[in-house]
Design a protein around this motif. Structure first.
Motif, PDB file in Angstrom:
ATOM      1  N   ILE A 176       0.841  -1.187   0.000  1.00 45.53           N
ATOM      2  CA  ILE A 176       0.000   0.000   0.000  1.00 45.53           C
ATOM      3  C   ILE A 176       0.886   1.250   0.000  1.00 45.53           C
ATOM      4  CG2 ILE A 176      -1.776   1.273   1.265  1.00 45.53           C
ATOM      5  CD1 ILE A 176      -2.792  -1.359   0.222  1.00 45.53           C
ATOM      6  N   PRO A 177       0.652   2.196  -0.914  1.00 43.49           N
ATOM      7  CA  PRO A 177       1.400   3.459  -0.869  1.00 43.49           C
ATOM      8  C   PRO A 177       1.252   4.110   0.507  1.00 43.49           C
ATOM      9  CG  PRO A 177       0.175   3.291  -2.927  1.00 43.49           C
ATOM     10  CD  PRO A 177      -0.269   2.140  -2.068  1.00 43.49           C
ATOM     11  N   ALA A 178       2.325   4.696   0.995  1.00 41.80           N
ATOM     12  CA  ALA A 178       2.371   5.213   2.373  1.00 41.80           C
ATOM     13  C   ALA A 178       1.206   6.137   2.704  1.00 41.80           C
ATOM     14  CB  ALA A 178       3.712   5.924   2.611  1.00 41.80           C
ATOM     15  N   GLN A 179       0.831   7.003   1.741  1.00 38.67           N
ATOM     16  CA  GLN A 179      -0.216   7.987   2.029  1.00 38.67           C
ATOM     17  C   GLN A 179      -1.600   7.367   2.170  1.00 38.67           C
ATOM     18  OE1 GLN A 179       1.520   7.678  -0.766  1.00 38.67           O
ATOM     19  NE2 GLN A 179       0.514   8.579  -2.564  1.00 38.67           N
ATOM     20  N   TYR A 180      -1.728   6.070   1.783  1.00 40.36           N
ATOM     21  CA  TYR A 180      -3.033   5.423   1.852  1.00 40.36           C
ATOM     22  C   TYR A 180      -3.109   4.345   2.931  1.00 40.36           C
ATOM     23  CZ  TYR A 180      -3.589   7.695  -2.677  1.00 40.36           C
ATOM     24  OH  TYR A 180      -3.653   8.619  -3.684  1.00 40.36           O
ATOM     25  N   VAL A 181      -2.055   4.168   3.705  1.00 31.47           N
ATOM     26  CA  VAL A 181      -2.037   3.110   4.711  1.00 31.47           C
ATOM     27  C   VAL A 181      -3.150   3.301   5.732  1.00 31.47           C
ATOM     28  CG1 VAL A 181      -0.751   2.135   6.645  1.00 31.47           C
ATOM     29  CG2 VAL A 181       0.406   2.546   4.468  1.00 31.47           C
ATOM     30  N   THR A 182      -3.322   4.504   6.234  1.00 32.32           N
ATOM     31  CA  THR A 182      -4.344   4.757   7.256  1.00 32.32           C
ATOM     32  C   THR A 182      -5.750   4.501   6.744  1.00 32.32           C
ATOM     33  OG1 THR A 182      -2.940   6.355   8.398  1.00 32.32           O
ATOM     34  CG2 THR A 182      -5.313   6.484   8.822  1.00 32.32           C
ATOM     35  N   PRO A 183      -6.155   5.048   5.562  1.00 30.56           N
ATOM     36  CA  PRO A 183      -7.502   4.740   5.073  1.00 30.56           C
ATOM     37  C   PRO A 183      -7.742   3.248   4.836  1.00 30.56           C
ATOM     38  CG  PRO A 183      -6.423   6.374   3.661  1.00 30.56           C
ATOM     39  CD  PRO A 183      -5.476   6.043   4.737  1.00 30.56           C
ATOM     40  N   VAL A 184      -6.716   2.533   4.370  1.00 31.95           N
ATOM     41  CA  VAL A 184      -6.882   1.108   4.139  1.00 31.95           C
ATOM     42  C   VAL A 184      -7.087   0.377   5.463  1.00 31.95           C
ATOM     43  CG1 VAL A 184      -5.674  -0.993   3.407  1.00 31.95           C
ATOM     44  CG2 VAL A 184      -5.660   1.019   1.935  1.00 31.95           C
ATOM     45  N   GLU A 185      -6.333   0.750   6.495  1.00 35.85           N
ATOM     46  CA  GLU A 185      -6.505   0.124   7.801  1.00 35.85           C
ATOM     47  C   GLU A 185      -7.899   0.374   8.357  1.00 35.85           C
ATOM     48  OE1 GLU A 185      -4.533  -1.950   9.418  1.00 35.85           O
ATOM     49  OE2 GLU A 185      -3.195  -1.908   7.681  1.00 35.85           O
ATOM     50  N   GLU A 186      -8.406   1.598   8.156  1.00 34.53           N
ATOM     51  CA  GLU A 186      -9.768   1.912   8.612  1.00 34.53           C
ATOM     52  C   GLU A 186     -10.790   1.103   7.832  1.00 34.53           C
ATOM     53  OE1 GLU A 186     -10.790   3.819  11.154  1.00 34.53           O
ATOM     54  OE2 GLU A 186      -8.654   3.965  11.675  1.00 34.53           O
ATOM     55  N   ALA A 187     -10.568   0.975   6.523  1.00 40.53           N
ATOM     56  CA  ALA A 187     -11.492   0.213   5.682  1.00 40.53           C
ATOM     57  C   ALA A 187     -11.516  -1.257   6.090  1.00 40.53           C
ATOM     58  CB  ALA A 187     -11.102   0.354   4.215  1.00 40.53           C
ATOM     59  N   LYS A 188     -10.365  -1.799   6.440  1.00 43.35           N
ATOM     60  CA  LYS A 188     -10.278  -3.206   6.837  1.00 43.35           C
ATOM     61  C   LYS A 188     -11.081  -3.473   8.108  1.00 43.35           C
ATOM     62  CE  LYS A 188      -6.088  -4.988   6.714  1.00 43.35           C
ATOM     63  NZ  LYS A 188      -4.612  -5.009   6.849  1.00 43.35           N
ATOM     64  N   LYS A 189     -11.187  -2.465   8.973  1.00 40.91           N
ATOM     65  CA  LYS A 189     -11.982  -2.622  10.195  1.00 40.91           C
ATOM     66  C   LYS A 189     -13.476  -2.649   9.868  1.00 40.91           C
ATOM     67  CE  LYS A 189      -8.576  -0.149  13.022  1.00 40.91           C
ATOM     68  NZ  LYS A 189      -8.331   1.101  13.784  1.00 40.91           N
ATOM     69  N   LEU A 190     -13.881  -1.875   8.851  1.00 38.46           N
ATOM     70  CA  LEU A 190     -15.289  -1.772   8.490  1.00 38.46           C
ATOM     71  C   LEU A 190     -15.776  -3.008   7.737  1.00 38.46           C
ATOM     72  CD1 LEU A 190     -15.504   1.957   7.348  1.00 38.46           C
ATOM     73  CD2 LEU A 190     -16.564   0.942   9.374  1.00 38.46           C
ATOM     74  N   PHE A 191     -14.977  -3.477   6.795  1.00 37.96           N
ATOM     75  CA  PHE A 191     -15.383  -4.645   6.013  1.00 37.96           C
ATOM     76  C   PHE A 191     -14.169  -5.540   5.775  1.00 37.96           C
ATOM     77  CE2 PHE A 191     -14.828  -0.912   3.378  1.00 37.96           C
ATOM     78  CZ  PHE A 191     -13.936  -1.297   2.407  1.00 37.96           C
ATOM     79  N   HIS A 195      -8.056 -10.496   1.701  1.00 37.54           N
ATOM     80  CA  HIS A 195      -6.703 -10.040   1.440  1.00 37.54           C
ATOM     81  C   HIS A 195      -6.655  -8.519   1.441  1.00 37.54           C
ATOM     82  CE1 HIS A 195      -5.319 -14.059   0.226  1.00 37.54           C
ATOM     83  NE2 HIS A 195      -6.508 -14.176  -0.303  1.00 37.54           N
ATOM     84  N   GLU A 196      -5.506  -7.978   1.822  1.00 37.67           N
ATOM     85  CA  GLU A 196      -5.338  -6.530   1.809  1.00 37.67           C
ATOM     86  C   GLU A 196      -5.538  -5.962   0.412  1.00 37.67           C
ATOM     87  OE1 GLU A 196      -1.397  -4.584   2.674  1.00 37.67           O
ATOM     88  OE2 GLU A 196      -2.500  -4.033   4.500  1.00 37.67           O
ATOM     89  N   TYR A 197      -5.149  -6.733  -0.589  1.00 36.43           N
ATOM     90  CA  TYR A 197      -5.310  -6.293  -1.968  1.00 36.43           C
ATOM     91  C   TYR A 197      -6.788  -6.128  -2.315  1.00 36.43           C
ATOM     92  CZ  TYR A 197      -4.092  -5.979  -6.955  1.00 36.43           C
ATOM     93  OH  TYR A 197      -3.914  -5.560  -8.247  1.00 36.43           O
ATOM     94  N   ASN A 198      -7.650  -7.005  -1.742  1.00 38.58           N
ATOM     95  CA  ASN A 198      -9.092  -6.858  -1.950  1.00 38.58           C
ATOM     96  C   ASN A 198      -9.582  -5.532  -1.400  1.00 38.58           C
ATOM     97  OD1 ASN A 198      -8.439  -9.798  -1.867  1.00 38.58           O
ATOM     98  ND2 ASN A 198     -10.602  -9.999  -2.356  1.00 38.58           N
ATOM     99  N   THR A 199      -9.084  -5.167  -0.222  1.00 35.33           N
ATOM    100  CA  THR A 199      -9.482  -3.894   0.385  1.00 35.33           C
ATOM    101  C   THR A 199      -9.045  -2.730  -0.488  1.00 35.33           C
ATOM    102  OG1 THR A 199      -9.172  -4.918   2.555  1.00 35.33           O
ATOM    103  CG2 THR A 199      -9.398  -2.527   2.506  1.00 35.33           C
ATOM    104  N   TRP A 200      -7.828  -2.813  -0.999  1.00 32.59           N
ATOM    105  CA  TRP A 200      -7.321  -1.775  -1.896  1.00 32.59           C
ATOM    106  C   TRP A 200      -8.198  -1.687  -3.155  1.00 32.59           C
ATOM    107  CZ3 TRP A 200      -4.305   2.284  -1.961  1.00 32.59           C
ATOM    108  CH2 TRP A 200      -3.809   2.766  -3.179  1.00 32.59           C
ATOM    109  N   GLN A 201      -8.599  -2.829  -3.670  1.00 33.59           N
ATOM    110  CA  GLN A 201      -9.485  -2.866  -4.835  1.00 33.59           C
ATOM    111  C   GLN A 201     -10.802  -2.159  -4.522  1.00 33.59           C
ATOM    112  OE1 GLN A 201      -8.796  -3.625  -7.864  1.00 33.59           O
ATOM    113  NE2 GLN A 201      -8.719  -5.811  -8.244  1.00 33.59           N
ATOM    114  N   TYR A 202     -11.345  -2.473  -3.343  1.00 30.86           N
ATOM    115  CA  TYR A 202     -12.624  -1.880  -2.971  1.00 30.86           C
ATOM    116  C   TYR A 202     -12.524  -0.359  -2.926  1.00 30.86           C
ATOM    117  CZ  TYR A 202     -16.827  -0.705  -0.394  1.00 30.86           C
ATOM    118  OH  TYR A 202     -18.014  -0.139  -0.022  1.00 30.86           O
ATOM    119  N   LEU A 203     -11.484   0.149  -2.292  1.00 29.13           N
ATOM    120  CA  LEU A 203     -11.306   1.594  -2.186  1.00 29.13           C
ATOM    121  C   LEU A 203     -11.058   2.224  -3.551  1.00 29.13           C
ATOM    122  CD1 LEU A 203      -9.110   1.872   1.031  1.00 29.13           C
ATOM    123  CD2 LEU A 203     -11.550   2.363   0.794  1.00 29.13           C
ATOM    124  N   ALA A 204     -10.298   1.534  -4.394  1.00 34.87           N
ATOM    125  CA  ALA A 204      -9.997   2.074  -5.721  1.00 34.87           C
ATOM    126  C   ALA A 204     -11.247   2.152  -6.581  1.00 34.87           C
ATOM    127  CB  ALA A 204      -8.944   1.211  -6.405  1.00 34.87           C
TER     128      ALA A 204
END
Length: 218
Positions: A176-191, A195-204
């Motif tokens: 995860i690019p450094a500037q997006y680590v926090t939003p991805v961690e928050e997203a992982k808590k919600l849903f 895989h972390e890549y799935n979360t990144w896909q969802y946000l993208a």
């Protein structure tokens, strides 16, 4: 498993549907996915003492969907509850433009999907003077690479025998690019996704059809 699902995944114009026709021996049905005009091709194959369902997925350049066809592919591969969720993905490439197919394969593996890699139309490598270092490619992809020619059936039997194979563990390079680590961690808590890549896909994407509001709130 008596009726495994094998999905053929690839860019347009790599001979994927010709490979599908060769594998299924035209024992197939063609229609549309429910409610949309995207073509749906399914076939069957009896081999290795079982019957496989073979799916010819719509051609796609990426698993970050930009079209309805690509959206269909994404949903089938990523939705754990989808009735066509494959047991094995066969990523099909061709000699002239392997790079695009390699990217597609890597995206599938980053999503945690079991996949093997096929170079179809291998006769064109000789015709066009293309040299492919197969051992080096297998080392890069961390899987066995199969060579086929759907026009004359070369390599098809070896590919079919591999339909029961379990691809080796894939350790991806995605971070995860450094500037997006926090939003991805928050997203992982919600849903929490597999895989972390799935979360990144969802946000993208901003929206994933099969993730209902109820699931997101869990």
């Amino acid at each position: 498993m008596n009726n495994p699902i094998i999905a053929l995944l690839g860019n347009p114009n790599v001979g994927k549907t010709s490979l599908f026709n060769r594998i299924t021996k035209l024992n197939q049905k063609v229609g549309n996915y429910p409610g949309i005009t995207v073509e749906k091709r399914e076939g069957s194959l009896t081999a290795n003492n079982k019957t496989y369902k073979i799916i010819d997925l719509p051609g796609t350049y990426t698993l970050f969907p930009n079209s309805l066809d690509e959206e269909v592919v994404f949903n089938i591969l990523v939705d754990q509850q989808h009735k066509l969720k494959p047991n094995l993905i066969v990523v099909v490439g061709e000699p002239s433009n392997l790079k695009r197919s390699i990217i597609l394969y890597q995206q599938a593996r980053e999503l945690g999907l079991p996949a093997i890699f096929v170079i179809n139309m291998i006769d064109e490598a000789t015709t066009k003077g293309i040299q492919i270092d197969i051992p080096k490619l297998e080392s890069l992809l961390k899987t066995k690479v199969f060579l086929t020619n759907a026009r004359n059936g070369e390599g098809i039997d070896k590919l079919i025998k591999a339909f029961d194979s379990i691809p080796p563990l894939y350790i991806g390079n995605f971070s995860i690019p450094a500037q997006y680590v926090t939003p991805v961690e928050e997203a992982k808590k919600l849903f929490p996704l597999e895989h972390e890549y799935n979360t990144w896909q969802y946000l993208a994407k901003g929206n994933v059809e099969f993730l209902s509001e109820e699931k997101i709130m869990l």
